[in-house]
Scaffold this motif. Structure first.
Motif, PDB file in Angstrom:
ATOM      1  N   LYS A  32      17.583  -5.408   3.783  1.00 45.24           N
ATOM      2  CA  LYS A  32      16.986  -5.075   2.480  1.00 45.24           C
ATOM      3  C   LYS A  32      15.785  -5.339   2.664  1.00 45.24           C
ATOM      4  O   LYS A  32      14.895  -4.763   1.849  1.00 45.24           O
ATOM      5  N   LEU A  33      15.734  -6.757   2.879  1.00 42.02           N
ATOM      6  CA  LEU A  33      14.057  -7.430   2.567  1.00 42.02           C
ATOM      7  C   LEU A  33      12.766  -6.288   3.045  1.00 42.02           C
ATOM      8  O   LEU A  33      11.732  -5.805   2.769  1.00 42.02           O
ATOM      9  N   THR A  34      13.352  -5.688   4.163  1.00 45.89           N
ATOM     10  CA  THR A  34      12.251  -4.903   5.232  1.00 45.89           C
ATOM     11  C   THR A  34      12.300  -3.710   4.547  1.00 45.89           C
ATOM     12  O   THR A  34      10.720  -3.090   3.975  1.00 45.89           O
ATOM     13  N   GLU A  35      13.580  -3.351   3.867  1.00 49.76           N
ATOM     14  CA  GLU A  35      13.494  -1.811   3.507  1.00 49.76           C
ATOM     15  C   GLU A  35      12.659  -1.785   2.283  1.00 49.76           C
ATOM     16  O   GLU A  35      11.483  -1.046   1.842  1.00 49.76           O
ATOM     17  N   LEU A  36      12.315  -2.887   1.384  1.00 49.75           N
ATOM     18  CA  LEU A  36      11.669  -2.843   0.499  1.00 49.75           C
ATOM     19  C   LEU A  36      10.337  -3.039   0.447  1.00 49.75           C
ATOM     20  O   LEU A  36       9.701  -2.271   0.106  1.00 49.75           O
ATOM     21  N   GLU A  37       9.595  -4.109   1.903  1.00 47.61           N
ATOM     22  CA  GLU A  37       7.946  -4.267   2.089  1.00 47.61           C
ATOM     23  C   GLU A  37       7.580  -2.383   2.941  1.00 47.61           C
ATOM     24  O   GLU A  37       6.700  -2.692   2.314  1.00 47.61           O
ATOM     25  N   TYR A  38       9.260  -2.178   3.085  1.00 44.60           N
ATOM     26  CA  TYR A  38       8.214  -0.844   3.991  1.00 44.60           C
ATOM     27  C   TYR A  38       8.223  -0.276   2.485  1.00 44.60           C
ATOM     28  O   TYR A  38       6.952   0.661   2.550  1.00 44.60           O
ATOM     29  N   LEU A  39       9.034   0.336   1.720  1.00 42.31           N
ATOM     30  CA  LEU A  39       8.319   1.233   0.640  1.00 42.31           C
ATOM     31  C   LEU A  39       7.215   0.702  -0.468  1.00 42.31           C
ATOM     32  O   LEU A  39       6.704   1.197  -1.047  1.00 42.31           O
ATOM     33  N   GLU A  40       6.910  -0.854  -0.500  1.00 40.40           N
ATOM     34  CA  GLU A  40       6.161  -0.697  -1.178  1.00 40.40           C
ATOM     35  C   GLU A  40       4.881  -0.714  -0.084  1.00 40.40           C
ATOM     36  O   GLU A  40       3.627  -0.468  -1.163  1.00 40.40           O
ATOM     37  N   ARG A  41       4.086  -1.102   1.108  1.00 37.70           N
ATOM     38  CA  ARG A  41       3.251  -0.108   1.873  1.00 37.70           C
ATOM     39  C   ARG A  41       2.969   1.114   1.659  1.00 37.70           C
ATOM     40  O   ARG A  41       2.292   1.463   2.132  1.00 37.70           O
ATOM     41  N   VAL A  42       3.997   1.830   1.880  1.00 42.29           N
ATOM     42  CA  VAL A  42       4.079   3.567   2.111  1.00 42.29           C
ATOM     43  C   VAL A  42       3.725   3.805   0.156  1.00 42.29           C
ATOM     44  O   VAL A  42       3.023   4.967  -0.209  1.00 42.29           O
ATOM     45  N   GLY A  43       3.965   2.647  -0.761  1.00 40.68           N
ATOM     46  CA  GLY A  43       3.290   3.426  -1.916  1.00 40.68           C
ATOM     47  C   GLY A  43       4.741   3.910  -2.652  1.00 40.68           C
ATOM     48  O   GLY A  43       4.405   4.541  -3.758  1.00 40.68           O
ATOM     49  N   THR A  44       5.900   4.373  -2.864  1.00 40.12           N
ATOM     50  CA  THR A  44       7.331   4.502  -3.102  1.00 40.12           C
ATOM     51  C   THR A  44       7.761   3.562  -3.749  1.00 40.12           C
ATOM     52  O   THR A  44       7.986   4.426  -4.943  1.00 40.12           O
ATOM     53  N   LEU A  45       7.485   1.873  -3.799  1.00 39.29           N
ATOM     54  CA  LEU A  45       7.501   0.968  -4.577  1.00 39.29           C
ATOM     55  C   LEU A  45       6.566   0.104  -4.993  1.00 39.29           C
ATOM     56  O   LEU A  45       5.853  -0.326  -4.116  1.00 39.29           O
ATOM     57  N   VAL A  46       6.161  -0.195  -6.241  1.00 39.21           N
ATOM     58  CA  VAL A  46       5.373  -0.962  -7.436  1.00 39.21           C
ATOM     59  C   VAL A  46       6.207  -2.491  -7.475  1.00 39.21           C
ATOM     60  O   VAL A  46       7.364  -2.266  -7.961  1.00 39.21           O
ATOM     61  N   ARG A  47       4.935  -3.508  -7.334  1.00 36.34           N
ATOM     62  CA  ARG A  47       5.878  -4.897  -8.205  1.00 36.34           C
ATOM     63  C   ARG A  47       6.202  -4.944  -8.880  1.00 36.34           C
ATOM     64  O   ARG A  47       4.878  -4.471  -9.455  1.00 36.34           O
ATOM     65  N   LYS A  48       7.240  -5.886  -9.656  1.00 36.82           N
ATOM     66  CA  LYS A  48       7.058  -5.763 -10.742  1.00 36.82           C
ATOM     67  C   LYS A  48       6.157  -5.924 -11.227  1.00 36.82           C
ATOM     68  O   LYS A  48       5.603  -6.013 -12.830  1.00 36.82           O
ATOM     69  N   ASP A  49       5.775  -6.586 -11.599  1.00 36.37           N
ATOM     70  CA  ASP A  49       4.355  -7.727 -11.997  1.00 36.37           C
ATOM     71  C   ASP A  49       3.576  -7.202 -12.225  1.00 36.37           C
ATOM     72  O   ASP A  49       2.581  -7.271 -12.798  1.00 36.37           O
ATOM     73  N   LYS A  50       2.976  -6.421 -10.760  1.00 36.39           N
ATOM     74  CA  LYS A  50       1.860  -5.590 -10.966  1.00 36.39           C
ATOM     75  C   LYS A  50       2.329  -4.932 -11.938  1.00 36.39           C
ATOM     76  O   LYS A  50       0.929  -4.078 -13.128  1.00 36.39           O
ATOM     77  N   VAL A  51       3.366  -4.150 -12.468  1.00 39.15           N
ATOM     78  CA  VAL A  51       3.478  -2.957 -13.591  1.00 39.15           C
ATOM     79  C   VAL A  51       3.630  -3.501 -14.728  1.00 39.15           C
ATOM     80  O   VAL A  51       3.073  -3.059 -15.883  1.00 39.15           O
ATOM     81  N   GLU A  52       4.193  -4.686 -15.534  1.00 41.01           N
ATOM     82  CA  GLU A  52       3.328  -5.665 -15.890  1.00 41.01           C
ATOM     83  C   GLU A  52       1.651  -5.759 -16.485  1.00 41.01           C
ATOM     84  O   GLU A  52       2.094  -5.967 -17.227  1.00 41.01           O
ATOM     85  N   GLU A  53       1.321  -6.202 -15.422  1.00 45.86           N
ATOM     86  CA  GLU A  53       0.172  -6.553 -15.648  1.00 45.86           C
ATOM     87  C   GLU A  53      -0.575  -5.126 -16.066  1.00 45.86           C
ATOM     88  O   GLU A  53      -1.631  -5.214 -17.338  1.00 45.86           O
ATOM     89  N   GLU A  54      -0.168  -4.190 -15.311  1.00 43.60           N
ATOM     90  CA  GLU A  54      -0.956  -3.030 -15.678  1.00 43.60           C
ATOM     91  C   GLU A  54      -0.044  -2.188 -16.781  1.00 43.60           C
ATOM     92  O   GLU A  54      -1.485  -1.832 -18.111  1.00 43.60           O
ATOM     93  N   ALA A  55       0.874  -2.078 -18.067  1.00 43.60           N
ATOM     94  CA  ALA A  55       0.742  -2.047 -19.054  1.00 43.60           C
ATOM     95  C   ALA A  55       0.469  -2.943 -20.010  1.00 43.60           C
ATOM     96  O   ALA A  55       0.368  -1.712 -21.093  1.00 43.60           O
ATOM     97  N   PHE A  56       0.458  -4.431 -19.445  1.00 39.82           N
ATOM     98  CA  PHE A  56      -0.664  -4.942 -20.911  1.00 39.82           C
ATOM     99  C   PHE A  56      -1.651  -4.288 -20.550  1.00 39.82           C
ATOM    100  O   PHE A  56      -2.810  -4.749 -21.777  1.00 39.82           O
ATOM    101  N   ARG A  57      -2.805  -4.091 -19.859  1.00 37.76           N
ATOM    102  CA  ARG A  57      -3.707  -3.012 -19.975  1.00 37.76           C
ATOM    103  C   ARG A  57      -3.848  -2.597 -20.909  1.00 37.76           C
ATOM    104  O   ARG A  57      -5.036  -2.301 -21.866  1.00 37.76           O
ATOM    105  N   LYS A  58      -3.224  -1.156 -20.135  1.00 37.50           N
ATOM    106  CA  LYS A  58      -3.403  -0.178 -20.854  1.00 37.50           C
ATOM    107  C   LYS A  58      -2.723   0.186 -22.611  1.00 37.50           C
ATOM    108  O   LYS A  58      -3.383  -0.182 -23.548  1.00 37.50           O
ATOM    109  N   TRP A  59      -2.103  -1.598 -23.140  1.00 34.48           N
ATOM    110  CA  TRP A  59      -1.295  -1.000 -23.995  1.00 34.48           C
ATOM    111  C   TRP A  59      -2.550  -1.643 -24.784  1.00 34.48           C
ATOM    112  O   TRP A  59      -2.909  -1.705 -26.123  1.00 34.48           O
ATOM    113  N   ARG A  60      -2.919  -2.615 -24.407  1.00 27.72           N
ATOM    114  CA  ARG A  60      -4.668  -3.237 -25.191  1.00 27.72           C
ATOM    115  C   ARG A  60      -5.405  -2.659 -25.201  1.00 27.72           C
ATOM    116  O   ARG A  60      -6.177  -2.689 -25.698  1.00 27.72           O
ATOM    117  N   ILE A  61      -6.017  -1.835 -24.196  1.00 31.48           N
ATOM    118  CA  ILE A  61      -6.872  -0.623 -24.410  1.00 31.48           C
ATOM    119  C   ILE A  61      -6.570   0.143 -25.694  1.00 31.48           C
ATOM    120  O   ILE A  61      -7.376   0.762 -26.988  1.00 31.48           O
TER     121      ILE A  61
END
Length: 180
Positions: A99-128
């Motif tokens: 499962k860890l290998t699958e998650l790593e693969y999905l993250e590398r191909v761009g299907t999956l995004v890390r939660k902390d990156k999403v939260e960081e980007e959402a914070f930036r957008k809402w601040r703007i």
């Protein structure tokens, strides 16, 4: 006077052969029943030492906290000769790795995004968005104060809000407009 030996003894020779200290080899040979004061076969000593090492580990192959009565011959898989709890644990570990290998693969191909990156980007957008909306009164205060027509004030506010919202929605770059 005692004549000193020029040839090393059997224990010294075997210690060099095994790559261990003389004291360590002495203890291991004594444990497997080899008299190191007499000539002995090094290959036979190696086999006996290896068997003793594996025999010492046999007690750790069983679960530590298992009851004496809970482990029977029926509980042990005949094909693998392993405790079923251990086999199940290995299967869970392998599934987790997969499962860890699958998650790593999905993250590398761009299907999956890390939660902390999403939260960081959402914070930036809402601040703007917050900054853009809160800056509207500062930009329009002078224009609205000069207007006496209520409809014109409403149009100016609506146009500015629409411009900011379109910009926030990704409809284009923010343009500074002059209202007059």
């Amino acid at each position: 006077m005692d004549k000193k030996r020029t040839n090393p003894g059997y224990l010294t020779q075997y210690a060099k052969h095994a790559g261990l200290s003389k004291e360590g080899v002495r203890k291991q040979l004594a444990r497997v029943g080899i008299d190191y004061l007499q000539p002995f076969d090094f290959a036979d000593a190696d086999r006996k030492r290896a068997a003793a090492r594996h025999a010492d580990r046999a007690q750790f192959a069983k679960p530590i906290y298992a009851d004496e009565h809970s482990e029977t011959d029926a509980d042990v898989d005949e094909q693998t000769k392993k405790d079923p709890k251990f086999v199940e644990s290995q299967a869970r570990r392998e599934m987790f790795k997969a499962k860890l290998t699958e998650l790593e693969y999905l993250e590398r191909v761009g299907t999956l995004v890390r939660k902390d990156k999403v939260e960081e980007e959402a914070f930036r957008k809402w601040r703007i968005a917050r900054d853009a909306i809160l800056s509207i009164p500062d930009r329009l205060a002078g224009l609205l104060a000069a207007q006496t027509d209520l409809t014109k004030c409403r149009e100016l506010l609506r146009a500015e809000l629409r411009r900011v919202l379109v910009e926030l929605a990704g409809g284009g770059p923010r343009e500074e407009t002059t209202h007059g």
